[in-house]
Write a protein that holds these residues in place. Structure first.
Motif, PDB file in Angstrom:
ATOM      1  N   LEU A   8      -6.235  27.931 -20.369  1.00  0.00           N
ATOM      2  CA  LEU A   8      -7.093  29.107 -20.181  1.00  0.00           C
ATOM      3  C   LEU A   8      -8.581  28.820 -19.991  1.00  0.00           C
ATOM      4  N   PRO A   9      -9.179  27.869 -20.750  1.00  0.00           N
ATOM      5  CA  PRO A   9     -10.629  27.673 -20.577  1.00  0.00           C
ATOM      6  C   PRO A   9     -11.024  27.307 -19.143  1.00  0.00           C
ATOM      7  N   PHE A  10     -10.080  26.734 -18.365  1.00  0.00           N
ATOM      8  CA  PHE A  10     -10.408  26.324 -16.997  1.00  0.00           C
ATOM      9  C   PHE A  10     -10.318  27.474 -16.005  1.00  0.00           C
ATOM     10  N   PHE A  11      -9.959  28.642 -16.508  1.00  0.00           N
ATOM     11  CA  PHE A  11      -9.858  29.787 -15.622  1.00  0.00           C
ATOM     12  C   PHE A  11     -11.006  30.773 -15.815  1.00  0.00           C
ATOM     13  N   VAL A  12     -11.989  30.358 -16.610  1.00  0.00           N
ATOM     14  CA  VAL A  12     -13.077  31.285 -16.903  1.00  0.00           C
ATOM     15  C   VAL A  12     -13.998  31.449 -15.688  1.00  0.00           C
TER      16      VAL A  12
ATOM     17  N   MET B   1     -11.173  46.849 -14.186  1.00  0.00           N
ATOM     18  CA  MET B   1     -10.623  46.835 -12.811  1.00  0.00           C
ATOM     19  C   MET B   1      -9.467  47.842 -12.740  1.00  0.00           C
ATOM     20  N   SER B   2      -9.839  49.116 -12.609  1.00  0.00           N
ATOM     21  CA  SER B   2      -8.823  50.177 -12.671  1.00  0.00           C
ATOM     22  C   SER B   2      -8.236  50.457 -11.292  1.00  0.00           C
ATOM     23  N   ILE B   3      -7.100  51.115 -11.328  1.00  0.00           N
ATOM     24  CA  ILE B   3      -6.419  51.484 -10.076  1.00  0.00           C
ATOM     25  C   ILE B   3      -6.181  52.991 -10.109  1.00  0.00           C
ATOM     26  N   GLU B   4      -6.607  53.680  -9.082  1.00  0.00           N
ATOM     27  CA  GLU B   4      -6.394  55.127  -8.978  1.00  0.00           C
ATOM     28  C   GLU B   4      -5.623  55.418  -7.702  1.00  0.00           C
ATOM     29  N   ILE B   5      -4.450  56.007  -7.868  1.00  0.00           N
ATOM     30  CA  ILE B   5      -3.616  56.329  -6.702  1.00  0.00           C
ATOM     31  C   ILE B   5      -3.448  57.843  -6.649  1.00  0.00           C
ATOM     32  N   SER B   6      -3.728  58.421  -5.474  1.00  0.00           N
ATOM     33  CA  SER B   6      -3.622  59.890  -5.354  1.00  0.00           C
ATOM     34  C   SER B   6      -2.778  60.271  -4.161  1.00  0.00           C
ATOM     35  N   ASN B   7      -1.726  61.001  -4.428  1.00  0.00           N
ATOM     36  CA  ASN B   7      -0.903  61.617  -3.381  1.00  0.00           C
ATOM     37  C   ASN B   7      -0.479  60.650  -2.292  1.00  0.00           C
ATOM     38  N   LEU B   8      -0.084  59.486  -2.704  1.00  0.00           N
ATOM     39  CA  LEU B   8       0.284  58.459  -1.730  1.00  0.00           C
ATOM     40  C   LEU B   8       1.661  58.742  -1.141  1.00  0.00           C
ATOM     41  N   THR B   9       1.710  58.737   0.187  1.00  0.00           N
ATOM     42  CA  THR B   9       2.981  58.971   0.877  1.00  0.00           C
ATOM     43  C   THR B   9       3.149  57.899   1.936  1.00  0.00           C
ATOM     44  N   PRO B 156      -6.661  31.499  -8.472  1.00  0.00           N
ATOM     45  CA  PRO B 156      -7.973  32.142  -8.346  1.00  0.00           C
ATOM     46  C   PRO B 156      -8.328  33.048  -9.534  1.00  0.00           C
ATOM     47  N   ASN B 157      -7.382  33.234 -10.473  1.00  0.00           N
ATOM     48  CA  ASN B 157      -7.575  34.143 -11.608  1.00  0.00           C
ATOM     49  C   ASN B 157      -8.085  35.511 -11.121  1.00  0.00           C
ATOM     50  N   PRO B 158      -7.282  36.190 -10.318  1.00  0.00           N
ATOM     51  CA  PRO B 158      -7.752  37.470  -9.772  1.00  0.00           C
ATOM     52  C   PRO B 158      -7.818  38.524 -10.869  1.00  0.00           C
ATOM     53  N   LYS B 159      -8.575  39.568 -10.601  1.00  0.00           N
ATOM     54  CA  LYS B 159      -8.743  40.635 -11.606  1.00  0.00           C
ATOM     55  C   LYS B 159      -7.468  41.459 -11.748  1.00  0.00           C
ATOM     56  N   LEU B 182       1.380  34.999 -18.496  1.00  0.00           N
ATOM     57  CA  LEU B 182       0.956  36.345 -18.073  1.00  0.00           C
ATOM     58  C   LEU B 182       0.358  37.107 -19.248  1.00  0.00           C
ATOM     59  N   GLU B 183       1.015  36.935 -20.390  1.00  0.00           N
ATOM     60  CA  GLU B 183       0.527  37.608 -21.597  1.00  0.00           C
ATOM     61  C   GLU B 183      -0.894  37.158 -21.934  1.00  0.00           C
ATOM     62  N   TYR B 184      -1.103  35.856 -21.856  1.00  0.00           N
ATOM     63  CA  TYR B 184      -2.421  35.319 -22.173  1.00  0.00           C
ATOM     64  C   TYR B 184      -3.468  35.785 -21.164  1.00  0.00           C
ATOM     65  N   PHE B 185      -3.108  35.770 -19.875  1.00  0.00           N
ATOM     66  CA  PHE B 185      -4.053  36.226 -18.849  1.00  0.00           C
ATOM     67  C   PHE B 185      -4.429  37.689 -19.100  1.00  0.00           C
ATOM     68  N   ASN B 186      -3.422  38.466 -19.469  1.00  0.00           N
ATOM     69  CA  ASN B 186      -3.665  39.888 -19.698  1.00  0.00           C
ATOM     70  C   ASN B 186      -4.568  40.098 -20.913  1.00  0.00           C
ATOM     71  N   LYS B 187      -4.303  39.312 -21.977  1.00  0.00           N
ATOM     72  CA  LYS B 187      -5.060  39.542 -23.211  1.00  0.00           C
ATOM     73  C   LYS B 187      -6.453  38.906 -23.128  1.00  0.00           C
ATOM     74  N   LYS B 188      -6.521  37.677 -22.626  1.00  0.00           N
ATOM     75  CA  LYS B 188      -7.811  36.966 -22.652  1.00  0.00           C
ATOM     76  C   LYS B 188      -8.742  37.427 -21.534  1.00  0.00           C
ATOM     77  N   PHE B 189      -8.212  37.580 -20.316  1.00  0.00           N
ATOM     78  CA  PHE B 189      -9.073  37.911 -19.180  1.00  0.00           C
ATOM     79  C   PHE B 189      -9.032  39.393 -18.815  1.00  0.00           C
ATOM     80  N   LYS B 190      -8.287  40.156 -19.584  1.00  0.00           N
ATOM     81  CA  LYS B 190      -8.118  41.597 -19.308  1.00  0.00           C
ATOM     82  C   LYS B 190      -7.638  41.811 -17.869  1.00  0.00           C
ATOM     83  N   THR B 191      -6.788  40.931 -17.429  1.00  0.00           N
ATOM     84  CA  THR B 191      -6.241  41.062 -16.080  1.00  0.00           C
ATOM     85  C   THR B 191      -5.308  42.261 -16.047  1.00  0.00           C
TER      86      THR B 191
END
Lengths: 287, 344
Positions: A8-12, B1-9, B156-159, B182-191
């Motif tokens: 993780l630290p390398f992804f900051v 980094m929120s997502i808003e979807i409206s009336n998508l068809t 790339p550690n995307p948002k 995935l859990e760690y990315f979600n918790k640590k980077f708020k992905t």
């Protein structure tokens, strides 16, 4: 084996914004590496190009001489310029369109579409292809001058003008390739335009005979006048054999530049329309 | 980094027919949420993910990621990391090695080379691919290719991660590792993560919210626990014995006599006089209390004994399957009704 805590630290550090030169460079490197993984195909193409040169050399041994700008030269000296360029022109013409088709068939198209715009992709794939096919020119020149002792005369002055014309020829054929790509993207198949254009280029641009011979044949003359390589070769022959070459270079370079600009812009617009269409259809990633 | 979807068809035209993939859906996802997208095949999950990934354009409606309209695809693509596992590794260059593929895509994503190399080495080690780094992708198995895709998406550690079947072909050990990271990315980077998967264990353990899509519409949007609790109102667990037992007949009786559905049956004990079974049944036609009474009577009338009979909380998979079956049945009943009305 690492665990997640160590990773993780390398992804900051954040990624930078997408950069035109970085992306173009990345695709050049990737395409060259990919091509070099087809070693047998690469060497076969190189070998066939050399065979082609030998064919024209021995044809030229029939004591055919040609006069260019009042200068008598051997047939092979005449044909060598066009033959060298023909191979690289073929690459510039085919690179963008053929690579896109290949990406569609193999499944990498959606990733390409995601990361690139058409100009980055066209330049990257074409530069990679031109770089590799330029080996043919260098090897052929080496064989011609060292083994066949065909005299060529180049000075530094000539090199700069020829380099400018070469660049403009490449750009003009890349712009045509972008234009053809729009059709391939739209229909998701090869409809043969690139091959047809390439064959017309080989036949009617002055590669194997001076185009002045086509003057009595309107259709052939028309084709020769719409091919960018015609103007490129006119400029190069003038540089090599004419004393008053600057004017010819300026005129032909301007025509090539204008061609590139008009076809390039038109091609980019059509590609974007095709991309819009496939996004609407949801067919970016179908095989 | 929120997502808003409206009336998508989104409607596709296939051989002159129109197929509605997404039907006027609206959805809000907050930054850092881990959302599971569930639904049967053809529900619209992949279409939704591809629209957010800007690979497909919607016919109507809007979607914003971090207040940026998805029409601005260039900016959106810098924020997201999509992974489509259905490709089975086809979106990798076959004639490049794992390492060359990852370096290439890292460059495109704007990751500086030095950092990309470090991340690639760590992730290859983590997913036990380091000794295959120089192997051409065309020589890899499907699971290994999907691992490479997974790594490619993370580098790339995307948002926002848009993961459509990201663990297709993974073995149990690799699935665990993927879940962990995935859990760690979600918790640590708020992905913010949107996960589409048919691996219910994965969705149940990772996500804090599930969105159930069916026929292009959002049917349920709640926490996995809430979904299971809703379903548990209809699930019955029974231990019983019967001398002569036939599974097909028993299943038919459940359906015809008590209006339910047999989800699972296991033989627990075999003895001289009777076999003891454990069955799980979903109440469909009648309320659960009535169903329990009917079930008890049905078994006793046929010479059986009931040892234990109680409602129980199903797994996410059982809840989902039961929901699917009931929604299909409602759909078929609707069609039958429409046919009857039109024939009058």
């Amino acid at each position: 084996m690492v665990n997640v805590i160590e990773i993780l630290p390398f992804f900051v550090e954040k990624s930078k914004k997408h950069n035109f030169f970085q992306k173009t460079k990345a695709i050049i490197e990737a395409k060259i590496k990919t091509a070099l993984n087809y070693k047998s195909a690469f060497f076969m193409t190189l070998f066939l190009n050399i065979v082609y040169f030998f064919m024209f050399y021995f044809f030229g041994e029939n004591d055919i001489s040609i006069k260019i700008h009042g200068v008598s030269i051997s047939y092979f000296q005449y044909a060598f310029v066009g033959l060298s360029l023909q191979m690289v022109v073929g690459t510039a013409l085919a690179s963008t369109e053929q690579n896109i088709l290949q990406e569609i068939i193999t499944g990498t198209w959606s990733s390409t579409f995601f990361f690139f715009n058409i100009i980055e992709y066209a330049l990257g794939t074409s530069i990679a292809g031109i770089f590799l096919s330029s080996f043919s020119i260098l090897v052929s020149y080496f064989i011609a001058t060292v083994f066949l002792r065909v005299p060529f005369w180049f000075s530094l002055n000539f090199t700069i003008y020829i380099a400018i014309l070469f660049l403009l020829i490449m750009l003009s054929y890349i712009s045509i390739s972008i234009f053809f790509s729009s059709i391939s993207i739209w229909y998701k198949k090869n409809i043969g335009l690139t091959k047809m254009f390439y064959e017309l280029t080989k036949a009617f641009t002055g590669i194997t005979f001076p185009i002045i011979l086509l003057k009595g044949y309107p259709v052939a003359w028309f084709f020769s006048r719409i091919m960018p390589l015609t103007y490129g070769l006119e400029g190069i022959y003038a540089t090599l054999f004419s004393e008053d070459f600057v004017r010819s270079v300026l005129v032909n370079a301007s025509i090539l530049g204008g061609f590139t600009f008009i076809i390039g812009i038109f091609g980019v617009i059509l590609v974007n329309l095709s991309l819009k269409k496939i996004r609407k259809e949801g067919s970016v990633s179908i095989y | 980094m929120s997502i808003e979807i409206s009336n998508l068809t989104k409607t596709y035209k296939v051989k002159g027919r129109e197929i509605t993939a997404l039907n006027n859906i609206s959805l809000s996802i907050k930054e850092g949420e881990f959302v599971g997208l569930l639904g049967p095949n053809g529900a619209g999950k992949t279409t939704l993910t591809k629209i957010l990934a800007t690979l497909v354009s919607p016919d109507q409606g809007t979607a914003f990621i971090n207040n940026i309209n998805i029409k601005n695809s260039k900016k959106i693509r810098q924020l997201i990391g999509p992974l489509f596992g259905e490709n089975g590794g086809r979106s990798l260059y076959y004639r490049l090695s794992i390492y060359d593929n990852l370096i290439f895509y890292s460059s495109l994503a704007g990751v500086p080379k030095k950092i990309a190399k470090k991340r690639i080495n760590l992730l290859l080690d983590y997913f036990e691919l380091d000794k295959y780094r120089d192997v051409l992708v065309m020589k890899l198995s499907t699971g290994m290719k999907t691992k490479v895709l997974f790594i490619r998406t993370l580098i790339p550690n995307p948002k926002i991660l848009l993961l459509d079947e990201p663990t297709l072909g993974f073995d149990a050990n690799t699935s665990d590792k993927a879940r962990n990271i995935l859990e760690y990315f979600n918790k640590k980077f708020k992905t913010t993560i949107i996960l589409t998967s048919h691996n219910f264990q994965e969705v149940d353990s990772l996500t804090e919210r599930i969105v159930l899509i069916d026929k292009g519409k959002i049917i349920k949007d709640c926490a996995p626990e809430s979904f299971k609790q809703l379903a548990s109102k209809n699930f019955i667990d029974i231990h019983f014995s019967m001398k002569k037992f036939n599974k097909e007949i028993f299943s038919a009786l459940i359906s015809q006599v008590i209006g339910g559905q047999l989800v699972e049956i296991k033989r627990k004990e075999i003895s001289k006089n009777a076999n003891i079974f454990n069955a799980r049944i979903v109440a469909k036609k009648f309320p659960i209390i009535e169903t329990i009474a009917l079930l008890n009577s049905m078994i006793v009338e046929r010479g059986g004994k009931v040892f234990q009979l109680q409602p129980y909380q199903p797994s996410l998979k059982e809840a989902f399957l039961a929901y699917l079956n009931s929604s299909e049945k409602k759909y078929e009943e609707n069609i039958e009704q429409k046919i009857k009305i039109s024939n009058r």
